[in-house]
Motif scaffolding. Structure first.
Motif, short mmCIF file in Angstrom:
data_model
loop_
_atom_site.label_atom_id
_atom_site.label_comp_id
_atom_site.label_asym_id
_atom_site.label_seq_id
_atom_site.Cartn_x
_atom_site.Cartn_y
_atom_site.Cartn_z
N GLY A 341 0.82 -1.21 0.00
CA GLY A 341 0.00 0.00 0.00
C GLY A 341 0.85 1.26 0.00
O GLY A 341 1.93 1.30 0.60
N ASP A 342 0.40 2.27 -0.72
CA ASP A 342 1.02 3.60 -0.78
C ASP A 342 2.25 3.66 -1.66
O ASP A 342 2.74 4.76 -1.96
CB ASP A 342 1.38 4.13 0.61
CG ASP A 342 0.18 4.26 1.52
OD1 ASP A 342 -0.92 4.52 0.99
OD2 ASP A 342 0.32 4.07 2.73
N LYS A 343 2.82 2.50 -2.06
CA LYS A 343 4.00 2.54 -2.92
C LYS A 343 4.10 1.25 -3.73
O LYS A 343 3.42 0.25 -3.43
CB LYS A 343 5.26 2.75 -2.10
CG LYS A 343 5.55 1.67 -1.08
CD LYS A 343 6.81 1.98 -0.27
CE LYS A 343 6.60 3.21 0.58
NZ LYS A 343 7.80 3.52 1.43
N LEU A 344 4.94 1.27 -4.74
CA LEU A 344 5.21 0.09 -5.54
C LEU A 344 6.12 -0.85 -4.73
O LEU A 344 7.08 -0.39 -4.11
CB LEU A 344 5.89 0.50 -6.85
CG LEU A 344 6.04 -0.55 -7.95
CD1 LEU A 344 4.67 -0.91 -8.51
CD2 LEU A 344 6.96 -0.02 -9.05
N ASP A 375 10.92 7.20 -2.31
CA ASP A 375 9.87 6.76 -1.39
C ASP A 375 8.68 6.12 -2.11
O ASP A 375 7.72 5.70 -1.45
CB ASP A 375 9.38 7.95 -0.55
CG ASP A 375 10.45 8.47 0.40
OD1 ASP A 375 11.33 7.67 0.77
OD2 ASP A 375 10.40 9.66 0.75
N ASN A 376 8.73 6.05 -3.43
CA ASN A 376 7.61 5.50 -4.19
C ASN A 376 7.78 4.01 -4.50
O ASN A 376 6.88 3.41 -5.08
CB ASN A 376 7.43 6.27 -5.49
CG ASN A 376 7.01 7.71 -5.25
OD1 ASN A 376 6.16 7.97 -4.39
ND2 ASN A 376 7.62 8.64 -5.96
N VAL A 377 8.91 3.44 -4.13
CA VAL A 377 9.13 2.02 -4.39
C VAL A 377 9.91 1.42 -3.24
O VAL A 377 10.75 2.08 -2.62
CB VAL A 377 9.89 1.80 -5.74
CG1 VAL A 377 11.25 2.47 -5.70
CG2 VAL A 377 10.00 0.31 -6.07
N THR A 378 9.61 0.18 -2.92
CA THR A 378 10.34 -0.54 -1.88
C THR A 378 10.59 -1.97 -2.35
O THR A 378 9.93 -2.46 -3.28
CB THR A 378 9.58 -0.54 -0.54
OG1 THR A 378 10.42 -1.05 0.48
CG2 THR A 378 8.32 -1.41 -0.63
N GLY A 431 1.31 -3.06 -6.87
CA GLY A 431 1.10 -1.62 -6.95
C GLY A 431 0.72 -0.98 -5.63
O GLY A 431 0.47 -1.66 -4.63
N PRO A 432 0.65 0.36 -5.62
CA PRO A 432 0.26 1.09 -4.40
C PRO A 432 -1.14 0.75 -3.91
O PRO A 432 -1.45 0.97 -2.73
CB PRO A 432 0.35 2.56 -4.85
CG PRO A 432 1.26 2.56 -6.02
CD PRO A 432 1.03 1.27 -6.72
N ASP A 433 -1.97 0.21 -4.81
CA ASP A 433 -3.32 -0.21 -4.42
C ASP A 433 -3.35 -1.63 -3.89
O ASP A 433 -4.43 -2.20 -3.66
CB ASP A 433 -4.27 -0.07 -5.62
CG ASP A 433 -3.77 -0.82 -6.86
OD1 ASP A 433 -2.71 -1.50 -6.78
OD2 ASP A 433 -4.42 -0.72 -7.92
#
Length: 457
Positions: A341-344, A375-378, A431-433
């Protein structure tokens, strides 16, 4: 998480498909397994009978014993026991009771002690984990592996003298020799892969002596090498469905030992389903090999399980099919969903015993470094190891700079089965979803991986 369902090579190749085959038990206990200390890994037992393999994960009873009661077609069978990456063996028979105690030393009791001692030595002599290159190997020392193989063969052979039944003793000797040949070829092949020493003449000489209708050829795995070297396997000119259909029908016409036919049918069928066939190809394949399947209902049921898995396979855009518990190196636990959630999220599913997995680690390190501070991927790595000590040692050696977890056994198995993951390494992109972007994502070593990640940020 059992290593065996992930295409790990078995010591006894006839058992290689066992963890995806039938499960059956009966009431009367034939084997009782005890441990000096309760094992940290699952206790898994399997046996081969007439070309079909049967598997079960045992649970301890109220006294801490593991009781196994296979429903044999015949009167007796050897039984292989895996505890993590350690292999043991015993022998069971109808109306008899065998006992096995595993600790610093392995002790035997009850019935068929001589045959149990031999098969235990046999399983340890040909434990597949002992002959595959380790991630700690800097070079592949073929002679060291050959020396280890020779020593194991000699220990097992020495125990055949105590088997009173002459027919069983002779069969044990043939099986022991055939398994030595199987692993000799495997060592030669690794030597060719790592050191460019091909050993073609030696391999051909060993295979030329194989009787493809013998029991030892099937049980040792030499049957597969015979098939790979046969004119039948070298046929070309057909699409995959037609080719594998012709192969199975050809094996059925060539071999008189139908147990060996069933064994090769299982192997070839697994190859077919591993290529993600379309519905029309599945229908054509199953119809084409029906004459063989009609004589092997267990294999037909196994193939139907594969079809059911394909029909229910998780697709891109789907949510997690289950929410496995993950265990961190410090022993703390969390649900997989809590990390989404919230990021890739790029997920690496691996194991310390998996050589291709370990080869991806340097590429994973570079991938993590490239997106450091984004911060958009982990990135997550989730191990399928049963042997937690091996996992901890690998982490201590590599010191990865991204989150590491190991699957909880039960919920991890459920997740892997729901995802129809039969081979590792496997990479997921979520995905973030919290929906799958790719249920079978590109590897870190794939030159397109950066483009794939960037396009989903």
């Amino acid at each position: 998480m059992t290593a065996k369902i992930l295409f790990c090579t078995f010591a006894i190749a006839a058992l290689a498909s066992s963890l995806s085959s039938c499960k059956r038990t009966e009431a009367a206990a034939m084997l009782v397994i005890n441990f000096d200390q309760q094992p940290k890994s699952a206790v898994e037992v399997l046996y081969e009978e007439d070309g079909e393999s049967f598997y079960e994960t045992l649970q301890p009873d109220s006294l801490g014993s593991y009781v196994y009661s296979p429903k044999l077609k015949g009167n007796n069978s050897d039984v292989m026991i895996f505890v993590g990456q350690r292999a043991y063996g015993s022998h069971v028979a109808k109306g008899k009771k065998a006992q096995l105690t595993i600790g610093d030393a392995t002790t035997f009791g009850g019935d068929n002690v001589e045959r149990a001692k031999f098969f235990n030595a046999y399983c340890q002599a040909y434990n597949p984990y002992d002959f595959k290159p380790k991630h700690t190997d800097t070079i592949y020392d073929a002679q060291a592996y050959l020396d280890k193989l020779k020593a194991g063969h000699e220990r097992a052979h020495a125990l055949t003298a105590a088997i009173s039944d002459r027919q069983a003793r002779d069969a044990a000797i043939r099986m022991n020799d055939a398994s030595r040949d199987y692993y000799t070829i495997q060592i030669y092949k690794y030597d060719g892969m790592f050191n460019d020493n091909k050993h073609r003449a030696e391999i051909d000489s060993i295979i030329s002596g194989v009787d493809p209708n013998s029991e030892e050829a099937r049980i040792s795995g030499m049957l597969n090498y015979w098939y790979d070297n046969s004119p039948l396997h070298k046929q070309t000119g057909y699409d995959l469905t037609d080719y594998l259909t012709r192969q199975i029908l050809g094996v059925d016409s060539l071999l008189t030992n139908k147990a060996n036919v069933r064994s090769l049918t299982t192997t070839l069928g697994q190859m077919f389903f591993a290529y993600d066939p379309k519905a029309e190809d599945i229908e054509k394949f199953m119809s084409g090999i029906e004459p063989v399947l009609s004589a092997a209902p267990g294999i037909k049921a196994q193939f139907q399980e594969y079809i059911n898995q394909i029909n229910s396979r998780i697709a891109d855009g789907s949510p997690l099919p289950s929410d496995p518990t993950l265990i961190a190196p410090d022993g703390s636990k969390c649900k997989m969903s809590s990390l989404l959630g919230d990021k890739l999220v790029y997920v690496d599913i691996w194991a310390t015993w998996c050589v291709p997995c370990c080869r991806e680690i340097p590429y994973m390190e570079k991938l993590v470094e490239k997106y450091k501070g984004n911060d958009n991927v982990t990135f997550l790595s989730i191990s399928c190891d049963d042997d937690l000590d091996a996992w901890h040692k690998k982490l201590a050696k590599d010191k990865p700079q991204w989150p590491q977890y190991v699957f909880d056994k039960r919920s991890g198995d459920e997740f892997m089965e729901a995802m129809s993951i039969n081979g590792i390494p496997r990479f997921l992109l979520i995905g973030p979803d919290a929906l799958f972007v790719a249920v079978d994502a590109a590897r870190p070593s794939d030159e397109k991986i950066h483009e794939i990640i960037d396009s989903n940020l």
